[in-house]
Design an enzyme around this catalytic site. Structure first.
Site, PDB file in Angstrom:
ATOM      1  N   LYS A 196       0.893  -1.167   0.000  1.00 46.83           N
ATOM      2  CA  LYS A 196       0.000   0.000   0.000  1.00 46.83           C
ATOM      3  C   LYS A 196       0.927   1.211   0.000  1.00 46.83           C
ATOM      4  CE  LYS A 196      -1.972   2.913   2.226  1.00 46.83           C
ATOM      5  NZ  LYS A 196      -1.616   4.328   2.012  1.00 46.83           N
ATOM      6  N   GLY A 248       6.338   4.262   9.147  1.00 40.04           N
ATOM      7  CA  GLY A 248       5.554   5.492   9.236  1.00 40.04           C
ATOM      8  C   GLY A 248       5.572   6.039  10.653  1.00 40.04           C
ATOM      9  N   SER A 249       4.476   6.692  11.030  1.00 37.21           N
ATOM     10  CA  SER A 249       4.424   7.367  12.329  1.00 37.21           C
ATOM     11  C   SER A 249       4.219   6.378  13.474  1.00 37.21           C
ATOM     12  CB  SER A 249       3.287   8.385  12.328  1.00 37.21           C
ATOM     13  OG  SER A 249       2.055   7.712  12.148  1.00 37.21           O
ATOM     14  N   VAL A 252       0.346   5.604  13.913  1.00 42.42           N
ATOM     15  CA  VAL A 252      -0.235   4.571  13.055  1.00 42.42           C
ATOM     16  C   VAL A 252       0.450   3.225  13.319  1.00 42.42           C
ATOM     17  CG1 VAL A 252      -0.670   3.851  10.674  1.00 42.42           C
ATOM     18  CG2 VAL A 252      -0.965   6.242  11.322  1.00 42.42           C
ATOM     19  N   GLY A 253       1.731   3.250  13.665  1.00 41.54           N
ATOM     20  CA  GLY A 253       2.432   2.012  14.019  1.00 41.54           C
ATOM     21  C   GLY A 253       1.726   1.264  15.140  1.00 41.54           C
ATOM     22  N   GLU A 270       8.786   0.111  11.616  1.00 37.99           N
ATOM     23  CA  GLU A 270       9.885   1.082  11.559  1.00 37.99           C
ATOM     24  C   GLU A 270       9.254   2.447  11.755  1.00 37.99           C
ATOM     25  OE1 GLU A 270      12.950   0.399  11.517  1.00 37.99           O
ATOM     26  OE2 GLU A 270      12.902  -1.698  10.912  1.00 37.99           O
ATOM     27  N   CYS A 305      13.500   9.727   9.340  1.00 30.81           N
ATOM     28  CA  CYS A 305      13.301   9.259  10.713  1.00 30.81           C
ATOM     29  C   CYS A 305      14.620   9.240  11.486  1.00 30.81           C
ATOM     30  CB  CYS A 305      12.622   7.899  10.722  1.00 30.81           C
ATOM     31  SG  CYS A 305      13.286   6.770   9.516  1.00 30.81           S
ATOM     32  N   GLU A 407       9.020  14.447  17.170  1.00 26.63           N
ATOM     33  CA  GLU A 407       9.575  14.346  15.820  1.00 26.63           C
ATOM     34  C   GLU A 407       8.932  15.424  14.945  1.00 26.63           C
ATOM     35  OE1 GLU A 407       8.583  10.821  13.332  1.00 26.63           O
ATOM     36  OE2 GLU A 407      10.716  10.781  12.864  1.00 26.63           O
TER      37      GLU A 407
END
Ligand code: NAI
Ligand code: MG
Length: 505
Positions: A196, A248-249, A252-253, A270, A305, A407
């Site tokens: 995706k 990603g963030s 959402v992780g 990650e 990141c 971040e």
């Protein structure tokens, strides 16, 4: 004769007309080896952040598209798992060559959709993608198990098997590279993949998928575009998806991790970082300042990141370091991402632009803090709607400031002076994150002592390179779960170990 490009028909040979290629890729997923529209027929715009122009549309994926893609992947995976592992590696290696032929094209396309400068970032990313496929392509014979001494009459051994269909969710900052780190090892290990893409950057990854589909069996590698909750979530939740890998963030992780836990499937995460860079007074100052520019990923607008977004400098050299850093960032050229002279392009999207600006404004309004804006905004009228943000270097912020703890994912770094290694170590580790860190000193004893004590997945001394294909990569604390890149990541995160025992008595 170069191919002519018409909407819905992409050229088979590389093209340097990135706008025409973007239009030709418009409105498609890649499912079962075919470019197809979304089941709903709906699309969303893809915008060039340097001009605000719509350059393409992308297929708006939903659960019905996930269903089609996972079915294609599950069917292709059965035959793929039976292909000898070394042959699978050879085919993935052949993908490296094909991608290599398209480096210039992919660099231009990713620059168009993300605003990352071609010379300093986009072309570099395309080359790294080819390298990742080449690295994993050579590892087909390494999917080894062990024999285990259990009993003289029993042969006891382990074999490694693929997991099945892997769901991969990627972000927009280095989408081609992060996709490659998931797809190449997953395929060599004998899995099929459904990716995706990130809503902000669906084009270059779709083009790569199309190139790979000339070599790999149809359905083995599928690509969906769409938004997180409508397209990413059903992919994670699909019963036939047996492994999820996400970059990603943190926010959402956690959602992805919980969905995977509910299904009891393995997940690799990650996530973000707030990576410290620690500079001792015995370092080579000029080299370290150049290292800070690389570490902070200023050429990627800090959208990394692992960006060195907290820089601790020994008080004896603090002023000299700060002045030299600002002067060197001033000399960097912000401008049209496709112009070879440009060092720094744009922020990815309006949302990220507003988020980064919010941090900068908050820093500038903080009593006692100074935010030095560096480099010059581009003068070109064609770029007046571009999402350009001047790099900012802050000093005088409190350790509790949001700019120090959260971040930012933009061209913003904070500098702090220190005079005691234990105190700076404690400050560096006082973070929710633990992705990367760097230490700059000519005293290797000090460097190694710090490297061992820093809470991070990756620590570098006197350099701060990006992720490398053959080195294990991944964070601790809220920065993630599991590892990517390296042979070990393929063995441990894209395969399972089966034990077989044979009684010979
Ligand atoms: P995000 O985490 O929302 O998006 C990353 C990917 O996850 C995208 O493909 C998105 O569509 C997908 N996604 C979103 N919600 C989902 C869900 N419920 N289920 C499944 N998939 C879902 O990141 P976003 O919004 O682009 O950026 C926000 C912040 O995240 C940035 O400011 C930055 O701090 C951080 N970030 C970190 C990255 C990294 O490399 N670690 C990369 C991108 C963003
Ligand atoms: Mg988001």
């Amino acid at each position: 004769m170069p191919d002519t490009i018409i909407a819905g028909r992409t050229p088979t040979s590389p093209t340097l007309d990135e706008k025409a290629l973007a239009r030709a890729l418009s409105g498609h997923h890649l499912i079962g080896g075919q470019l197809v529209p979304a089941g709903s027929g709906r699309t969303f715009p893809v915008v060039n952040p340097a001009t605000g122009e719509e350059v393409a549309t992308a297929a708006l994926g939903d659960a019905s598209d996930v269903e089609r893609a996972v079915a294609a992947a599950a069917a292709a995976q059965k035959a793929w798992a039976k292909v000898p592992a070394r042959k699978r590696g050879e085919m993935v290696g052949a993908c490296a060559k094909a991608i290599g032929e398209h480096v210039e094209e992919l660099g231009r396309l990713i620059a168009l959709e993300t605003g990352k400068a071609l010379r300093t970032e986009s072309r570099v990313e395309a080359n790294v993608v080819a390298d990742i496929f080449a690295f994993y392509g050579g590892l087909g014979s390494e999917l080894k198990g062990e024999t285990v001494p259990f009993h003289p009459d029993v042969l006891s051994m382990t074999v490694r098997e693929p997991l099945g269909v892997v769901g991969a969710i990627i972000p927009w900052n280095v989408p081609m590279l992060l996709m490659a780190l998931k797809v190449a090892p997953a395929l060599v290990a004998g899995n099929a993949v459904v990716v995706k893409s990130a809503e902000e950057a669906p084009l270059a990854v779709l083009r790569i998928c199309e190139i790979l589909n000339r070599i790999l069996p149809p359905g083995l590698f599928n690509m969906l575009s769409g938004f997180g909750p409508e397209c990413g979530a059903p992919l994670v939740e699909h019963p036939k998806v047996r492994k999820v890998t996400f970059t990603g963030s943190v926010e959402v992780g956690r959602i992805v991790g919980q969905a995977a836990a509910k299904k009891l499937i393995p997940v690799t995460l990650e996530l973000g970082g707030k990576s410290p860079m620690i500079v001792f007074d015995d370092c080579d100052l000029e080299r370290t300042v150049m290292g800070a520019i690389t570490s902070m990923r200023f050429t990627r607008q800090g959208q990394s990141c692992t960006a060195a977004s907290r820089i601790y400098v020994h008080e004896k050299i603090f002023d000299a370091f700060a002045a030299s850093l600002a002067a060197k960032v001033d000399a960097m050229v912000m401008g049209d991402p496709l112009d070879e002279r440009t060092d720094i392009g744009t922020i990815i999207s309006g949302d990220q632009f507003a988020k980064v600006k919010g941090f900068i404004d908050e820093g500038l309004a903080t009593p006692g803090a100074t935010g030095r804006a560096c480099s010059a905004m581009p003068a070109d009228a064609a770029l007046k709607k571009g999402l350009f943000i001047q790099p900012h270097i802050f000093t005088g912020l409190s350790r509790e400031s949001r700019l120090v703890r959260e971040e930012i994912f933009g061209p913003v770094t904070v500098l702090f002076p220190f005079n005691d290694w234990q105190q700076v170590l404690a400050e560096a580790n006082d973070s929710e994150y633990g992705l990367a860190a760097s230490v700059w000193t000519n005293n290797l004893k000090v460097g190694l002592r710090m490297a061992h004590a820093l809470e991070a997945g990756l620590v570098q001394i006197n350099q701060n390179l990006v992720v490398q294909a053959n080195l294990s990569y991944g964070g601790v604390k809220s920065s993630g779960l599991g590892k990517e890149a390296s042979l070990e990541a393929m063995l441990e995160h894209f395969m399972h170990k089966k034990t077989i025992m044979v009684n010979m008595a």
